[in-house]
Design an enzyme around this catalytic site. Sequence first.
Site, PDB file in Angstrom:
ATOM      1  CB  CYS A  94      -2.441   2.025  10.568  1.00 27.92           C
ATOM      2  SG  CYS A  94      -3.144   3.818  10.630  1.00 27.92           S
ATOM      3  NE  ARG A 129      -5.446  10.627  14.295  1.00 31.02           N
ATOM      4  CZ  ARG A 129      -4.204  10.341  13.920  1.00 31.02           C
ATOM      5  NH1 ARG A 129      -3.372  11.290  13.254  1.00 31.02           N
ATOM      6  NH2 ARG A 129      -3.756   9.291  14.065  1.00 31.02           N
ATOM      7  CG  HIS A 195      -6.057   0.331  14.057  1.00 30.03           C
ATOM      8  ND1 HIS A 195      -4.834  -0.050  14.199  1.00 30.03           N
ATOM      9  CD2 HIS A 195      -6.220   1.832  13.629  1.00 30.03           C
ATOM     10  CE1 HIS A 195      -3.829   1.093  13.560  1.00 30.03           C
ATOM     11  NE2 HIS A 195      -4.851   1.983  13.218  1.00 30.03           N
TER      12      HIS A 195
HETATM   13  N1  GLN Z   1       0.704   8.070  12.451  1.00 29.72           N
HETATM   14  C1  GLN Z   1       0.266   7.483  11.173  1.00 29.72           C
HETATM   15  C2  GLN Z   1      -0.946   8.447  10.598  1.00 29.72           C
HETATM   16  O1  GLN Z   1      -1.562   9.201  11.423  1.00 29.72           O
HETATM   17  C3  GLN Z   1      -0.443   6.151  11.472  1.00 29.72           C
HETATM   18  C4  GLN Z   1      -1.277   6.073  12.700  1.00 29.72           C
HETATM   19  C5  GLN Z   1      -1.852   4.838  12.825  1.00 29.72           C
HETATM   20  O2  GLN Z   1      -1.144   3.716  12.961  1.00 29.72           O
HETATM   21  N2  GLN Z   1      -3.197   4.587  13.268  1.00 29.72           N
HETATM   22  O3  GLN Z   1      -1.329   8.349   9.401  1.00 29.72           O
END
Ligand code: GLN
Length: 242
Positions: A94, A129, A195
């Site tokens: 990520c 998101r 993750h």
């Molecule tokens: N900040 C980054 C995004 O939102 C990565 C988020 C994360 O590592 N889960 O794309």
Amino acid sequence: MSDSSLRVVWVYPDLLSTYGDQGNVLVVERRARQRGLSVERVDVRSDQPVPTSGDIYLVGGGEDRPQRLAAERLRRDGGLSRAASNGAIIFSVCAGYQILGHEFVNDLGAREPGLGLLDVTTVRGEGARCVGDVLADIDPHLGLPQLTGFENHQGVTHLGPTARPFARTVFGNGNGTGDGTEGAYNDTVFGTYMHGPVMARNPQIADLMLKLALDVNALPPTDDRWYEALRAERIAAASQPA
Ligand code: GLN
């Protein structure tokens, strides 16, 4: 492999460990020890230089501000890039994945340079998101079964010509480009949005990193019934999204 120990480097636990990706370090260590390998684990905080002598580097996810700080410090330090040019294996998740690419959009809305170790570029997604379970078919060249993870990101990642998709999504967004790709890799550098920690769900990924680092085609088998039960449970859950 350096000396007689496998060196596993966990990059920036103080900035890039928000989402539990430190579990990947534990799984790599355990899978190596189960094969009788001696492991030296090196945790590198962001105020320390990244050693260039590691065999496997793990870089996790993080929130937007820590992600910018991590990118700044990794660029300034240069150690991870030197390790990559020495042929080290790097597995990133990520925010870590985005940092290894050419650039991403930081918490201030500006384009932040990455390390350019993967031929990918991340922009800020305009839509909702990407949050939820992921079920993905891994690139057949990697010899891994269908895997699961959990994604939580705003960034949308586009692959350039020298990056191969790590996987194709069955469920979930992955890179968020709408083309079904998830993550990216080249010969030694890997990135994923999954993750979980993803290696606890899918220890085959840890084994792949070990095989690449040791330059072997196979590892002694392990008793993976517990992992397989967890994987089957998560595949069932991912197959029935809410
Ligand atoms: N900040 C980054 C995004 O939102 C990565 C988020 C994360 O590592 N889960 O794309």
